[in-house]
Write an enzyme that holds these catalytic residues in place. Structure first.
Site, PDB file in Angstrom:
ATOM      1  CE  LYS A 174       0.653   1.978   3.329  1.00 35.74           C
ATOM      2  NZ  LYS A 174       1.928   2.553   3.894  1.00 35.74           N
ATOM      3  CE1 TYR A 223      -1.714  -0.116   7.627  1.00 38.74           C
ATOM      4  CE2 TYR A 223      -0.585   1.914   7.020  1.00 38.74           C
ATOM      5  CZ  TYR A 223      -0.591   0.540   7.131  1.00 38.74           C
ATOM      6  OH  TYR A 223       0.500  -0.185   6.744  1.00 38.74           O
TER       7      TYR A 223
HETATM    8  P1  NDP Z   1      12.310   1.709   2.616  1.00 37.07           P
HETATM    9  O1  NDP Z   1      12.786   3.060   2.233  1.00 37.07           O
HETATM   10  O2  NDP Z   1      12.806   1.164   3.904  1.00 37.07           O
HETATM   11  O3  NDP Z   1      12.706   0.664   1.485  1.00 37.07           O
HETATM   12  C1  NDP Z   1      12.408   0.878   0.135  1.00 37.07           C
HETATM   13  C2  NDP Z   1      13.396   0.082  -0.706  1.00 37.07           C
HETATM   14  O4  NDP Z   1      13.067   0.272  -2.067  1.00 37.07           O
HETATM   15  C3  NDP Z   1      14.852   0.553  -0.583  1.00 37.07           C
HETATM   16  O5  NDP Z   1      15.525  -0.001   0.507  1.00 37.07           O
HETATM   17  C4  NDP Z   1      15.425   0.088  -1.893  1.00 37.07           C
HETATM   18  O6  NDP Z   1      15.745  -1.299  -1.809  1.00 37.07           O
HETATM   19  C5  NDP Z   1      14.245   0.172  -2.862  1.00 37.07           C
HETATM   20  N1  NDP Z   1      14.334   1.336  -3.759  1.00 37.07           N
HETATM   21  C6  NDP Z   1      14.429   1.266  -5.098  1.00 37.07           C
HETATM   22  N2  NDP Z   1      14.491   2.477  -5.624  1.00 37.07           N
HETATM   23  C7  NDP Z   1      14.487   3.367  -4.607  1.00 37.07           C
HETATM   24  C8  NDP Z   1      14.564   4.776  -4.542  1.00 37.07           C
HETATM   25  N3  NDP Z   1      14.634   5.537  -5.644  1.00 37.07           N
HETATM   26  N4  NDP Z   1      14.540   5.363  -3.328  1.00 37.07           N
HETATM   27  C9  NDP Z   1      14.423   4.623  -2.202  1.00 37.07           C
HETATM   28  N5  NDP Z   1      14.349   3.272  -2.220  1.00 37.07           N
HETATM   29  C10 NDP Z   1      14.387   2.639  -3.413  1.00 37.07           C
HETATM   30  O7  NDP Z   1      10.742   1.728   2.571  1.00 37.07           O
HETATM   31  P2  NDP Z   1       9.730   0.744   3.311  1.00 37.07           P
HETATM   32  O8  NDP Z   1      10.251  -0.628   3.264  1.00 37.07           O
HETATM   33  O9  NDP Z   1       9.372   1.314   4.618  1.00 37.07           O
HETATM   34  O10 NDP Z   1       8.421   0.902   2.369  1.00 37.07           O
HETATM   35  C11 NDP Z   1       8.318   0.256   1.120  1.00 37.07           C
HETATM   36  C12 NDP Z   1       6.841   0.182   0.721  1.00 37.07           C
HETATM   37  O11 NDP Z   1       6.145  -0.583   1.681  1.00 37.07           O
HETATM   38  C13 NDP Z   1       6.121   1.513   0.639  1.00 37.07           C
HETATM   39  O12 NDP Z   1       5.221   1.507  -0.434  1.00 37.07           O
HETATM   40  C14 NDP Z   1       5.347   1.613   1.952  1.00 37.07           C
HETATM   41  O13 NDP Z   1       4.163   2.371   1.837  1.00 37.07           O
HETATM   42  C15 NDP Z   1       5.043   0.158   2.204  1.00 37.07           C
HETATM   43  N6  NDP Z   1       4.930  -0.126   3.643  1.00 37.07           N
HETATM   44  C16 NDP Z   1       3.875  -0.866   4.077  1.00 37.07           C
HETATM   45  C17 NDP Z   1       3.745  -1.180   5.398  1.00 37.07           C
HETATM   46  C18 NDP Z   1       2.652  -2.045   5.855  1.00 37.07           C
HETATM   47  O14 NDP Z   1       2.471  -2.182   7.067  1.00 37.07           O
HETATM   48  N7  NDP Z   1       1.903  -2.677   4.966  1.00 37.07           N
HETATM   49  C19 NDP Z   1       4.688  -0.663   6.397  1.00 37.07           C
HETATM   50  C20 NDP Z   1       5.817   0.049   5.840  1.00 37.07           C
HETATM   51  C21 NDP Z   1       5.907   0.306   4.497  1.00 37.07           C
HETATM   52  P3  NDP Z   1      17.045  -1.912  -2.525  1.00 37.07           P
HETATM   53  O15 NDP Z   1      18.215  -1.213  -1.905  1.00 37.07           O
HETATM   54  O16 NDP Z   1      16.938  -3.329  -2.172  1.00 37.07           O
HETATM   55  O17 NDP Z   1      16.917  -1.640  -3.983  1.00 37.07           O
END
Ligand code: NDP
Length: 366
Positions: free
Chosen positions: A135, A220
């Site tokens: 989401k 949410y």
């Molecule tokens: P993070 O910033 O921690 O991680 C995102 C990951 O995406 C990065 O670590 C990276 O992984 C990859 N990525 C690729 N391109 C980019 C870029 N341009 N900038 C930043 N990151 C990039 O985010 P979250 O894990 O917190 O969130 C990810 C998704 O999950 C979002 O859509 C958020 O809304 C959703 N979410 C949902 C939750 C829930 O409870 N359902 C809770 C938290 C988040 P890599 O280095 O491996 O390429």
């Protein structure tokens, strides 16, 4: 407020347990014994690392981690070691489409910044894989529709990461509302926010996040209100305040909005990136009320009712539950429980909220 009636409390617990057990009836025999569906995780950030991968490793009954997609080579090395993944099952954003030829991968789970969800969901569908997308589904309703169309064209199932829809406290509240245990619900209040840290993170960049607190956590509260009322809002009115225009130059900081539903129920919702503590909903009905606070946490959610009963369950891991429900739907060739259409409905409301803020007018939907 603690319950004073243990037997009724147990009854409430049992009902919730039944509510979450119900979707899994019939798992046995739905697949080869011991064979789990293979998941490729896309984007190894905080959520993948701290919640999803551990849930796959420890709690999921029907899914296992078989591949990763990352733009960070150092993460690839660590994940290969931690999860015993072969190099052949590690991809980056350029080689992503080669997932099509990996027969171990059944599901691609998109856990990227919001504005990347549409591209990678569509590419995943074109690679012939089922897609679970975090989401918010996308940053516009138009993108949601493209994602739905791509999955339909590929005959693949699409689910959105609405973990709360499987959460026993939420399901119990939905039951209280739909069975009119306190009479018909008349009014819902829901809010979720937190004080966001690092000003350089993607969540504060409109190009990657699509919006601020509303897209990230306000969704949410929106979901909870829609889930409880069981209808789609027809009128939206919203107000935004920005007390830190530098940090929140590109995205929304704090929004309060109201929604009117066709049956006459109204909801007042709020979200913020600039204070902690709001993580709740309460539904007021003809003969009482019920609430969760905290409502949207990964664990430890709990609730109360106006008759002084507690709403409290031993909740299973939300990500394992969500993944297993998706796997079961795939195995049984049933529609997704948390469909792309469900994600699209939220984006339509979110767009209406932003439109109401921009115009100062009530926006009609439906
Ligand atoms: P993070 O910033 O921690 O991680 C995102 C990951 O995406 C990065 O670590 C990276 O992984 C990859 N990525 C690729 N391109 C980019 C870029 N341009 N900038 C930043 N990151 C990039 O985010 P979250 O894990 O917190 O969130 C990810 C998704 O999950 C979002 O859509 C958020 O809304 C959703 N979410 C949902 C939750 C829930 O409870 N359902 C809770 C938290 C988040 P890599 O280095 O491996 O390429």
């Amino acid at each position: 407020m603690n319950t004073t009636n243990p037997s009724r409390r147990d009854f409430v617990r049992a009902l919730g347990a039944a509510a979450i057990a119900a979707p899994f009836v019939g798992i046995a025999g739905a697949q080869e014994p011991g064979k789990k569906l293979g998941v490729a995780l896309v984007g190894l950030g905080s959520l993948s690392t701290k919640q999803i991968a551990p849930a796959l490793a420890k709690s999921s009954k029907l899914c296992k981690l078989v591949a990763i997609v990352t733009g960070t080579p150092a993460k690839a090395d660590k994940w290969m070691a931690d999860y015993g993944l072969p190099k052949t099952h590690v991809y980056n954003y350029e080689t992503f489409d080669q997932l099509a030829t990996n027969p171990d991968v059944d599901i691609i789970y998109v856990v990227l910044p919001n504005s990347m969800h549409a591209e990678y969901t569509i590419r995943a569908a074109k690679a012939g894989k089922h897609v679970l997308c975090e989401k918010p589904m996308a940053t516009s309703a138009a993108d949601c529709q493209r994602m739905i169309d791509a999955c339909k064209a590929a005959d693949r199932l699409l689910a959105i990461g609405y973990r709360c829809q499987f959460e026993p406290h939420h399901r119990e509240c939905r039951r209280l509302a739909s069975e009119k245990v306190f009479g018909a619900v008349k009014y819902v209040e829901a809010g979720f926010g937190f004080k966001i840290g690092d000003p350089a993170q993607w969540r504060l960049r409109k190009g990657l996040a699509g919006g601020g607190a509303l897209m990230d956590v306000g969704i949410y509260a929106l979901q909870a209100a829609r889930f409880l009322v069981g209808e789609e809002p027809i009128a939206i009115s919203a107000l935004e305040t920005k007390t830190d225009p530098v940090k929140f130059a590109e995205v929304d900081e704090t929004i309060v909005w109201t929604m009117r539903f066709p049956g006459g129920v109204v909801a007042k919702c709020s979200t913020s990136y600039n204070f902690n503590g709001e993580n709740r909903f309460r539904a007021y009905a003809e003969k009482g009320w019920f609430e969760l606070d905290p409502a949207y946490s990964y664990a430890g959610n709990s609730g109360r009712r106006s008759d002084k009963l507690e709403i409290k369950f031993d909740a299973p891991d939300q990500f394992a539950t969500e993944l297993d429900d998706f796997a079961q739907r795939i195995l049984e060739k049933k529609p997704s429980s948390v469909s792309g259409e469900e994600g699209l409905r939220d984006l339509r409301v979110i767009e209406a909220i932003y439109q109401s803020i921009a115009t100062g007018a009530t926006v009609k939907l439906g």
